[in-house]
Write a protein that holds these residues in place. Sequence first.
Motif, short mmCIF file in Angstrom:
data_model
loop_
_atom_site.label_atom_id
_atom_site.label_comp_id
_atom_site.label_asym_id
_atom_site.label_seq_id
_atom_site.Cartn_x
_atom_site.Cartn_y
_atom_site.Cartn_z
N ALA A 93 0.84 -1.20 0.00
CA ALA A 93 0.00 0.00 0.00
C ALA A 93 0.87 1.24 0.00
CB ALA A 93 -0.93 0.02 1.21
N LEU A 94 0.39 2.27 -0.67
CA LEU A 94 1.06 3.56 -0.70
C LEU A 94 0.40 4.46 0.33
CD1 LEU A 94 3.14 5.44 -2.05
CD2 LEU A 94 1.38 6.03 -3.74
N SER A 95 1.20 5.02 1.23
CA SER A 95 0.69 5.90 2.26
C SER A 95 1.54 7.17 2.30
CB SER A 95 0.67 5.16 3.61
OG SER A 95 -0.08 5.87 4.58
N ILE A 96 1.57 7.84 3.43
CA ILE A 96 2.07 9.22 3.47
C ILE A 96 3.12 9.40 4.56
CG2 ILE A 96 1.37 11.64 3.82
CD1 ILE A 96 -1.49 10.70 3.02
N VAL A 97 4.25 9.99 4.18
CA VAL A 97 5.26 10.38 5.16
C VAL A 97 4.65 11.38 6.13
CG1 VAL A 97 7.34 11.81 5.46
CG2 VAL A 97 7.36 9.92 3.83
N GLY A 98 4.85 11.15 7.43
CA GLY A 98 4.34 12.05 8.45
C GLY A 98 2.91 11.79 8.87
N MET A 99 2.29 10.76 8.26
CA MET A 99 0.89 10.45 8.57
C MET A 99 0.64 10.31 10.06
SD MET A 99 -0.82 7.47 9.54
CE MET A 99 0.34 6.22 8.99
N GLU A 100 1.54 9.61 10.75
CA GLU A 100 1.35 9.36 12.18
C GLU A 100 1.54 10.63 13.01
OE1 GLU A 100 5.64 9.05 11.26
OE2 GLU A 100 3.80 8.35 10.30
N ARG A 101 2.19 11.65 12.44
CA ARG A 101 2.40 12.92 13.16
C ARG A 101 1.26 13.90 12.93
NH1 ARG A 101 7.65 11.75 11.01
NH2 ARG A 101 7.41 13.15 9.23
N LEU A 102 0.35 13.59 12.02
CA LEU A 102 -0.69 14.53 11.60
C LEU A 102 -2.09 13.97 11.83
CD1 LEU A 102 1.01 15.64 8.25
CD2 LEU A 102 0.97 16.91 10.40
N GLN A 103 -2.29 13.34 12.98
CA GLN A 103 -3.56 12.69 13.24
C GLN A 103 -4.70 13.65 13.55
OE1 GLN A 103 -4.44 9.08 13.11
NE2 GLN A 103 -2.83 9.57 11.63
N GLY A 104 -4.43 14.95 13.58
CA GLY A 104 -5.50 15.93 13.65
C GLY A 104 -6.27 16.04 12.34
N TYR A 107 -8.12 12.88 7.00
CA TYR A 107 -7.51 12.07 5.95
C TYR A 107 -6.38 11.20 6.51
CZ TYR A 107 -5.65 10.71 1.42
OH TYR A 107 -5.21 9.97 0.34
N MET A 108 -5.55 11.81 7.35
CA MET A 108 -4.43 11.05 7.92
C MET A 108 -4.93 9.96 8.88
SD MET A 108 -1.97 12.48 6.32
CE MET A 108 -1.53 14.04 5.53
N ARG A 109 -6.01 10.24 9.59
CA ARG A 109 -6.60 9.20 10.46
C ARG A 109 -7.11 8.03 9.62
NH1 ARG A 109 -8.71 13.80 13.05
NH2 ARG A 109 -10.82 13.45 12.21
N ALA A 110 -7.67 8.35 8.46
CA ALA A 110 -8.16 7.29 7.58
C ALA A 110 -7.02 6.44 7.05
CB ALA A 110 -8.95 7.91 6.42
N LYS A 111 -5.89 7.08 6.71
CA LYS A 111 -4.73 6.31 6.26
C LYS A 111 -4.18 5.44 7.40
CE LYS A 111 -3.08 6.37 2.73
NZ LYS A 111 -3.38 5.54 1.54
N MET A 112 -4.22 5.94 8.61
CA MET A 112 -3.80 5.15 9.76
C MET A 112 -4.69 3.91 9.90
SD MET A 112 -1.81 4.80 12.49
CE MET A 112 -1.20 6.35 13.20
N ALA A 113 -5.99 4.09 9.73
CA ALA A 113 -6.92 2.95 9.82
C ALA A 113 -6.63 1.92 8.74
CB ALA A 113 -8.36 3.46 9.71
N GLN A 114 -6.34 2.39 7.54
CA GLN A 114 -5.98 1.49 6.44
C GLN A 114 -4.74 0.68 6.80
OE1 GLN A 114 -4.19 3.35 3.05
NE2 GLN A 114 -4.88 1.77 1.62
N GLU A 115 -3.73 1.34 7.33
CA GLU A 115 -2.49 0.65 7.68
C GLU A 115 -2.71 -0.39 8.78
OE1 GLU A 115 1.00 2.97 8.24
OE2 GLU A 115 0.55 4.34 6.59
N GLN A 116 -3.54 -0.05 9.74
CA GLN A 116 -3.81 -1.00 10.83
C GLN A 116 -4.48 -2.26 10.32
OE1 GLN A 116 -5.97 1.68 13.41
NE2 GLN A 116 -4.15 2.25 14.58
N LEU A 117 -5.38 -2.11 9.36
CA LEU A 117 -6.02 -3.28 8.75
C LEU A 117 -4.98 -4.17 8.07
CD1 LEU A 117 -9.20 -1.65 7.15
CD2 LEU A 117 -9.18 -3.32 9.00
N ILE A 118 -4.07 -3.55 7.35
CA ILE A 118 -3.04 -4.31 6.64
C ILE A 118 -2.14 -5.06 7.63
CG2 ILE A 118 -0.97 -4.08 5.20
CD1 ILE A 118 -2.41 -1.62 3.90
N LYS A 119 -1.73 -4.38 8.68
CA LYS A 119 -0.80 -4.98 9.64
C LYS A 119 -1.43 -6.15 10.41
CE LYS A 119 1.77 -0.67 10.27
NZ LYS A 119 2.07 0.47 11.18
#
Length: 254
Positions: A93-104, A107-119
């Motif tokens: 999956a393609l995600s975003i540098v700094g995603m975990e630092r920008l949880q406000g 969109y970044m929260r949604a990418k975090m959720a996507q990553e958690q599903l994958i892991k």
Amino acid sequence: MKIVVIGGTGLIGSKTVERLRRKGHDVLAASPNSGVDTITGKGVAEALAGAQVVLDLANSPSFEDQAVLEFFQTSGRNLLKAGAAAGVKHHIALSIVGMERLQGSGYMRAKMAQEQLIKSSGIPYTIVHSTQFHEFMAGIAQSNTVGQTVHLSPAYLQPIASDDVADVMADVALAAPVNGTIEIGGPEKIRLTDIVTRLFKATNDPRQVMTDPHARYFGVELDDTSLVTGPDARLGKIRFDDWLRQQPPQKKSA
């Protein structure tokens, strides 16, 4: 090897598909237009049958907080369920540098959720965190425009060309899963205000760039570490100014 690229007709997807086909692989460019819809699940099992590798390069059509969360969660669950049933050996999956630092940012929260599903899926995986693309700078400027003024954070970006991203995605598709995250970024760090100023000069855009440390980026304020890579990142080769010179000439804006 059969490789399925979800979002295979998009900016990164189409270039990744081209690279993998040149190497002789059987690549399916999957999208709703080709009968593969990861939201409804239509065509997903059929597309993944016999696939060893799946690259998820799809993006949400809406950036509204709830809509984008539902997109990545629904799409991710459908894709991973079908991948497990098909015996997929590598989910990327393609995600975003700094995603975990920008949880406000929703969109970044949604990418975090996507990553958690994958892991948690049990499928071997690689997540690629990329910095922002050269191609999206005009859209970032537009989203921060009021009248003839663009309010932007002076924080550093490390923009990368889509061609460099596609090179990495093709390489990752042919490599072993890392069961973790790798970072990619552009070859130089540039302040967001500077990069949009360069863009406007090259495209004869009359808008003025206003430096505003509180200007939002996907709903959050930035600092100089928010959107740049760490020390072990793989860096692209195409600088923003070189990319700009390769673009078709622009008509002068009204």
